[in-house]
Design a protein around this motif. Structure first.
Motif, PDB file in Angstrom:
ATOM      1  N   MET A   1     -26.212 -39.098   3.246  1.00 46.15           N
ATOM      2  CA  MET A   1     -24.931 -38.568   2.837  1.00 46.15           C
ATOM      3  C   MET A   1     -24.974 -38.389   1.335  1.00 46.15           C
ATOM      4  SD  MET A   1     -22.204 -40.884   4.796  1.00 46.15           S
ATOM      5  CE  MET A   1     -21.701 -40.435   6.393  1.00 46.15           C
ATOM      6  N   ILE A   2     -24.484 -37.270   0.874  1.00 43.32           N
ATOM      7  CA  ILE A   2     -24.529 -36.957  -0.552  1.00 43.32           C
ATOM      8  C   ILE A   2     -23.193 -36.363  -0.988  1.00 43.32           C
ATOM      9  CG2 ILE A   2     -25.678 -35.636  -2.357  1.00 43.32           C
ATOM     10  CD1 ILE A   2     -28.102 -35.421  -0.481  1.00 43.32           C
ATOM     11  N   ARG A   3     -22.721 -36.808  -2.153  1.00 38.46           N
ATOM     12  CA  ARG A   3     -21.565 -36.196  -2.813  1.00 38.46           C
ATOM     13  C   ARG A   3     -22.089 -35.554  -4.088  1.00 38.46           C
ATOM     14  NH1 ARG A   3     -16.320 -37.323  -1.503  1.00 38.46           N
ATOM     15  NH2 ARG A   3     -15.746 -36.789  -3.620  1.00 38.46           N
ATOM     16  N   TYR A   4     -21.773 -34.286  -4.292  1.00 36.79           N
ATOM     17  CA  TYR A   4     -22.223 -33.552  -5.472  1.00 36.79           C
ATOM     18  C   TYR A   4     -21.064 -33.315  -6.429  1.00 36.79           C
ATOM     19  CZ  TYR A   4     -26.255 -32.228  -2.628  1.00 36.79           C
ATOM     20  OH  TYR A   4     -27.374 -32.244  -1.846  1.00 36.79           O
ATOM     21  N   GLY A   5     -21.377 -33.126  -7.693  1.00 34.06           N
ATOM     22  CA  GLY A   5     -20.381 -32.768  -8.684  1.00 34.06           C
ATOM     23  C   GLY A   5     -20.860 -33.171 -10.070  1.00 34.06           C
ATOM     24  N   LYS A   6     -20.030 -32.946 -11.063  1.00 30.86           N
ATOM     25  CA  LYS A   6     -20.380 -33.392 -12.413  1.00 30.86           C
ATOM     26  C   LYS A   6     -20.315 -34.908 -12.494  1.00 30.86           C
ATOM     27  CE  LYS A   6     -21.237 -29.636 -14.753  1.00 30.86           C
ATOM     28  NZ  LYS A   6     -22.444 -29.384 -15.503  1.00 30.86           N
ATOM     29  N   GLU A   7     -19.318 -35.511 -11.837  1.00 33.75           N
ATOM     30  CA  GLU A   7     -19.174 -36.967 -11.791  1.00 33.75           C
ATOM     31  C   GLU A   7     -18.615 -37.376 -10.424  1.00 33.75           C
ATOM     32  OE1 GLU A   7     -17.344 -38.906 -15.132  1.00 33.75           O
ATOM     33  OE2 GLU A   7     -17.924 -37.274 -16.458  1.00 33.75           O
ATOM     34  N   PRO A   8     -19.444 -37.348  -9.382  1.00 36.20           N
ATOM     35  CA  PRO A   8     -18.954 -37.699  -8.046  1.00 36.20           C
ATOM     36  C   PRO A   8     -18.568 -39.171  -7.951  1.00 36.20           C
ATOM     37  CG  PRO A   8     -21.329 -37.509  -8.025  1.00 36.20           C
ATOM     38  CD  PRO A   8     -20.864 -37.072  -9.387  1.00 36.20           C
ATOM     39  N   ASP A   9     -17.638 -39.460  -7.083  1.00 29.03           N
ATOM     40  CA  ASP A   9     -17.124 -40.812  -6.910  1.00 29.03           C
ATOM     41  C   ASP A   9     -18.032 -41.593  -5.954  1.00 29.03           C
ATOM     42  OD1 ASP A   9     -15.697 -43.107  -6.385  1.00 29.03           O
ATOM     43  OD2 ASP A   9     -13.790 -42.079  -6.061  1.00 29.03           O
TER      44      ASP A   9
ATOM     45  N   ARG B   1     -31.536 -25.320 -23.018  1.00 28.16           N
ATOM     46  CA  ARG B   1     -31.097 -26.658 -23.425  1.00 28.16           C
ATOM     47  C   ARG B   1     -31.337 -27.737 -22.364  1.00 28.16           C
ATOM     48  NH1 ARG B   1     -25.104 -25.503 -25.393  1.00 28.16           N
ATOM     49  NH2 ARG B   1     -24.899 -26.917 -23.643  1.00 28.16           N
ATOM     50  N   ASN B   2     -31.804 -27.364 -21.203  1.00 28.56           N
ATOM     51  CA  ASN B   2     -32.009 -28.333 -20.118  1.00 28.56           C
ATOM     52  C   ASN B   2     -30.767 -29.180 -19.861  1.00 28.56           C
ATOM     53  OD1 ASN B   2     -34.620 -27.726 -19.220  1.00 28.56           O
ATOM     54  ND2 ASN B   2     -35.461 -28.683 -21.048  1.00 28.56           N
ATOM     55  N   ASP B   3     -29.627 -28.514 -19.766  1.00 28.32           N
ATOM     56  CA  ASP B   3     -28.343 -29.177 -19.530  1.00 28.32           C
ATOM     57  C   ASP B   3     -28.299 -29.874 -18.176  1.00 28.32           C
ATOM     58  OD1 ASP B   3     -27.392 -28.188 -21.928  1.00 28.32           O
ATOM     59  OD2 ASP B   3     -26.507 -26.403 -21.013  1.00 28.32           O
ATOM     60  N   LEU B   4     -27.399 -30.836 -18.088  1.00 30.19           N
ATOM     61  CA  LEU B   4     -27.088 -31.482 -16.830  1.00 30.19           C
ATOM     62  C   LEU B   4     -26.441 -30.436 -15.925  1.00 30.19           C
ATOM     63  CD1 LEU B   4     -26.748 -34.109 -15.105  1.00 30.19           C
ATOM     64  CD2 LEU B   4     -24.500 -34.329 -16.158  1.00 30.19           C
ATOM     65  N   VAL B   5     -26.968 -30.267 -14.721  1.00 34.57           N
ATOM     66  CA  VAL B   5     -26.440 -29.280 -13.785  1.00 34.57           C
ATOM     67  C   VAL B   5     -25.471 -29.944 -12.812  1.00 34.57           C
ATOM     68  CG1 VAL B   5     -27.030 -27.644 -11.949  1.00 34.57           C
ATOM     69  CG2 VAL B   5     -28.486 -27.833 -13.976  1.00 34.57           C
ATOM     70  N   LEU B   6     -25.870 -31.095 -12.278  1.00 33.30           N
ATOM     71  CA  LEU B   6     -24.999 -31.808 -11.357  1.00 33.30           C
ATOM     72  C   LEU B   6     -25.430 -33.260 -11.252  1.00 33.30           C
ATOM     73  CD1 LEU B   6     -26.344 -32.376  -8.241  1.00 33.30           C
ATOM     74  CD2 LEU B   6     -26.336 -29.904  -8.310  1.00 33.30           C
ATOM     75  N   THR B   7     -24.531 -34.044 -10.729  1.00 31.71           N
ATOM     76  CA  THR B   7     -24.811 -35.449 -10.449  1.00 31.71           C
ATOM     77  C   THR B   7     -24.564 -35.644  -8.971  1.00 31.71           C
ATOM     78  OG1 THR B   7     -24.064 -36.062 -12.657  1.00 31.71           O
ATOM     79  CG2 THR B   7     -24.197 -37.824 -11.042  1.00 31.71           C
ATOM     80  N   GLU B   8     -25.372 -36.471  -8.351  1.00 34.80           N
ATOM     81  CA  GLU B   8     -25.176 -36.738  -6.929  1.00 34.80           C
ATOM     82  C   GLU B   8     -25.132 -38.238  -6.687  1.00 34.80           C
ATOM     83  OE1 GLU B   8     -28.490 -34.408  -5.481  1.00 34.80           O
ATOM     84  OE2 GLU B   8     -29.808 -36.143  -5.551  1.00 34.80           O
ATOM     85  N   ALA B   9     -24.169 -38.622  -5.890  1.00 34.79           N
ATOM     86  CA  ALA B   9     -24.098 -39.997  -5.402  1.00 34.79           C
ATOM     87  C   ALA B   9     -24.605 -39.902  -3.976  1.00 34.79           C
ATOM     88  CB  ALA B   9     -22.669 -40.509  -5.433  1.00 34.79           C
ATOM     89  N   TYR B  10     -25.566 -40.751  -3.617  1.00 35.32           N
ATOM     90  CA  TYR B  10     -26.144 -40.610  -2.290  1.00 35.32           C
ATOM     91  C   TYR B  10     -26.447 -41.939  -1.619  1.00 35.32           C
ATOM     92  CZ  TYR B  10     -30.648 -41.437  -4.593  1.00 35.32           C
ATOM     93  OH  TYR B  10     -31.680 -41.982  -5.305  1.00 35.32           O
ATOM     94  N   TRP B  11     -26.448 -41.897  -0.312  1.00 40.74           N
ATOM     95  CA  TRP B  11     -26.829 -43.016   0.533  1.00 40.74           C
ATOM     96  C   TRP B  11     -27.774 -42.468   1.581  1.00 40.74           C
ATOM     97  CZ3 TRP B  11     -26.253 -43.604   5.826  1.00 40.74           C
ATOM     98  CH2 TRP B  11     -26.579 -44.871   6.335  1.00 40.74           C
ATOM     99  N   THR B  12     -28.901 -43.125   1.736  1.00 43.42           N
ATOM    100  CA  THR B  12     -29.882 -42.731   2.735  1.00 43.42           C
ATOM    101  C   THR B  12     -30.319 -43.960   3.503  1.00 43.42           C
ATOM    102  OG1 THR B  12     -30.683 -40.971   1.291  1.00 43.42           O
ATOM    103  CG2 THR B  12     -32.110 -41.595   3.092  1.00 43.42           C
TER     104      THR B  12
END
Length: 106
Positions: A1-9, A48-59
């Motif tokens: 399960m994965i949540r994507y975003g700039k700052e996922p909860d 600039r190699n910017d941050l594209v996304l952050t993912e919170a995940y459980w596997t």
């Protein structure tokens, strides 16, 4: 399960996993991880190699309590894609309990 975003909860994801296991298996803070993906990491050309996304995940495979027991409880997505259910890793059921009941009634 994965949540994507700039700052996922990550806490919300942990809550979702806990509720899916319905107390049948412990889920701790260490079971949910956070990863940051940058432009270079995703093969996106950027100066600039910017941050594209952050993912919170459980596997299930990364769980600290991973067991090699083929009969261990594992989380599955219902074939109707609207809920999760727990069954042994070797289980062959495709539907959650609610959807199995609907099949019997039909």
């Amino acid at each position: 399960m994965i949540r994507y975003g700039k700052e996922p909860d990550a806490g919300r994801l942990k809550g979702l996993v806990r509720s899916a296991f319905q107390g049948k298996q412990e889920v701790t803070d260490a079971d949910v991880r956070v990863a940051r993906r940058y432009a270079w990491d995703l093969g996106i050309g950027s100066e600039r190699n910017d941050l594209v996304l952050t993912e919170a995940y459980w596997t299930q495979n990364y769980r600290r309590t991973k067991s090699e027991d083929p009969g261990r409880g594992a989380l599955f997505l219902c074939a109707n894609r609207d809920s999760f259910f727990v069954q042994p890793m070797t289980g062959e059921e495709k539907f959650c309990q609610r959807c199995r009941g609907k099949q019997v009634q039909a």
